[in-house]
Design a protein around this motif. Structure first.
Motif, PDB file in Angstrom:
ATOM      1  N   HIS A 180       0.604  -1.364   0.174  1.00 22.37           N
ATOM      2  CA  HIS A 180      -0.516  -0.315   0.200  1.00 22.37           C
ATOM      3  C   HIS A 180       0.648   1.635  -0.100  1.00 22.37           C
ATOM      4  N   HIS A 240       1.461   4.798   0.852  1.00 25.38           N
ATOM      5  CA  HIS A 240       0.371   5.472   2.251  1.00 25.38           C
ATOM      6  C   HIS A 240       0.616   6.763   1.750  1.00 25.38           C
ATOM      7  N   HIS A 298      -7.110   7.373   9.522  1.00 26.04           N
ATOM      8  CA  HIS A 298      -6.454   7.369   8.026  1.00 26.04           C
ATOM      9  C   HIS A 298      -7.345   7.194   6.836  1.00 26.04           C
ATOM     10  N   HIS A 326      -7.621   6.134   2.372  1.00 27.37           N
ATOM     11  CA  HIS A 326      -7.218   6.178   0.972  1.00 27.37           C
ATOM     12  C   HIS A 326      -7.098   7.028   0.376  1.00 27.37           C
TER      13      HIS A 326
HETATM   14 CU    CU Z   1      -3.026   4.775   2.726  1.00 30.51          CU
END
Ligand code: CU
Ligand code: C2O
Ligand code: CU
Length: 498
Positions: free
Chosen positions: A107, A109, A428, A430
């Motif tokens: 991922h 991030h 968080h 995405h």
């Molecule tokens: Cu992320």
């Protein structure tokens, strides 16, 4: 820094006169202690700017953290953690190989890319296979992060080492007057806390308590090195701090009270340097700061204890006995020593950075969503929900790979209002960088003023964001608590953008 009232009692008991010196600035590292430390090194640097491609190979290995003893660890291209990957805007074609015997993902991030390239739980890479996304990077320079993200095993695999750093650059740091010699005056610092068993293995306890508070450790690793010493030039030094800890929220400051000059948050540079004396950094968050070492004095970066670990009640305190840096005690994160011989190109802290200020307007908001982060504690700490161990959820819905929780319109601006329970949770999202509108009805902390993708929710946090990337039902974006034990236990949801 705001702290809940019920913690004050615990602070008085836990910290006392031992942890704080007279000035109240906490414990510094003595010269003798410093001389025993090994100089900090940087992760290997992969510069993709010429080729637009790079390879990450997830692998297992052995790493010696404690002298003469070895731990079984995981890493990308090495035995523990991964490289620093430097990218610029344009096409980027990573190749991620999985040599492990279980699925992983990669991922990105902090990168704002479509769902199918995001590397979340749905883009799992089976054992023995590889993943080759092809994506366009089109964002401001920033320090990003990558890690595995398989639902139910993110926490233990990241703990074992499956994470790394990414620098998005535009090659214009000269104009900004920023330090940029990798490993000399531009240091990447991956902050982690770990527990070790006597034989030198990384201990991942995963007890009910570790799930509740998140897994913390009593030793500090910087770039996978146990308690090193940073050697810096007698000038202005840039630190890119990445909190890759599973759960620990740091409250960072220097032992001599020296200012921290904040230049970038998760999403990129601030318009102007912001001078602060304390910096909160939760799991998943990144910042870039400038520190002036021109006086030549050696200093130590300290942190106060994690307020989540110092939480009142029997269990919090019993745990504090076992773990010498939990609770509200101050502990050293990294000492710095100045080396006169190193080059010192940057001697001034630039004022103007030219970053973009978050500029979304509440009047543009077409939809407001509310999210309650639940630990199922209902009536109180000892509620049965918490004991059942499977009560982590958002809006009372534990994460389910097959349920799309929210549907967002591409191009729309939304307001998300997040509330927590007793613990502070780093929230968080995405596929987007957001603007922090308010924290508990007030102006955000200085470290929350730039573009962000992760924010500590401790009360009510209001966010504004515009969704520019698509995500389908097959590859939705996640939103979750970045205390990885909470995420794995179900404090996560997913959304499509289209
Ligand atoms: Cu992320
Ligand atoms: Cu850093 Cu969804 O994660
Ligand atoms: Cu959480």
């Amino acid at each position: 820094m705001k702290r809940r009232n019920f913690l004050i009692g615990a602070a008085a008991v836990g910290a006392g006169a031992i942890a704080y010196n007279v000035s109240g600035l906490g414990r510094s590292i003595s010269v003798k202690e410093m001389s025993k430390r090994v100089p900090l090194s940087m992760p290997p640097l992969i510069d993709t700017r010429a080729t637009g491609t790079f390879t990450l190979t997830a692998q297992s290995g052995k790493t010696s953290f404690l002298p003469g003893r070895y731990a079984h660890t995981l890493g990308f291209n090495q035995s523990y953690l991964g490289p620093v990957v430097r990218v610029s805007n344009g096409q980027l074609r990573p190749i991620v190989q999985n040599t492990l015997s279980w699925p992983i993902s990669a991922h990105w991030h902090g990168l704002v890319v479509p769902g199918e390239n995001d590397g979340g739980p749905h883009q799992h890479i089976s054992p023995g296979s590889f993943w080759m996304p092809n994506m366009e990077i089109k964002q401001e320079p920033c320090t990003a992060f990558f890690h595995t993200h398989i639902h139910g095993r993110t926490a233990r695999d990241v703990y074992a080492g499956l994470a790394g750093v990414m620098h998005v650059t535009d090659g214009r740091d000269d104009e900004r007057g920023l330090p940029q010699s990798f490993g000399i005056d531009d240091l990447t610092l991956v902050l982690q806390d770990r527990r070790f068993s006597n034989d030198g293995e990384l201990a991942y306890a995963n007890s009910m308590m570790d799930v509740m508070h998140g897994m913390t450790g009593d030793r500090i690793l910087i770039n996978g090195q146990l308690e090193p010493l940073a050697v810096v030039p007698k000038s202005v030094v840039r630190l890119r701090l990445v909190n890759a800890s599973n759960a620990r929220i740091y409250s960072l400051f220097f032992d001599d009270g020296r200012p921290i000059n904040l230049i970038a948050t998760d999403g990129g540079y601030l318009p102007k340097t912001a001078t602060i004396d304390r910096l909160r950094l939760s799991p998943g968050e990144r910042v870039e700061v400038l520190v002036d070492f021109s006086s030549g004095k050696d200093i130590t970066l300290l942190s106060d204890g994690d307020p989540n670990q110092g939480m009142g009640g029997m269990m919090g305190r019993a745990r504090g006995y076992l773990d010498r840096i939990t609770g509200l005690r101050t502990f050293p994160v990294l000492p710095f020593t100045v080396d006169d011989q190193l080059e010192r190109p940057v001697t001034k802290i630039p004022e103007q950075l030219g970053g973009s200020a978050p500029n979304l307007l509440e009047s543009e908001v077409s939809n407001t969503r509310r999210f309650a982060l639940n630990m199922g504690m209902g009536g109180g700490m000892m509620g049965s929900g918490m004991m059942s161990g499977n009560s982590f959820a958002i809006n009372n819905m534990p994460f389910n790979m097959n349920t799309i929780n929210e549907t967002v319109k591409l191009g729309s601006t939304e307001k998300w209002v997040i509330n927590n329970g007793m613990l502070a949770h780093p929230f968080h999202i995405h596929g987007v960088q957001f603007q922090v509108l308010k924290e508990n009805g007030r102006m955000p902390l200085p470290e929350s003023l730039g573009w962000k993708d992760t924010i500590v929710v401790d009360g009510e946090t209001e966010l504004l964001m515009r969704f520019t990337e698509t995500a389908s039902e097959e590859s939705p974006f996640m939103y979750h608590c970045h205390i990885l034990e909470h995420e794995d236990a179900g404090m996560m949801g997913q959304f499509t953008v289209g």
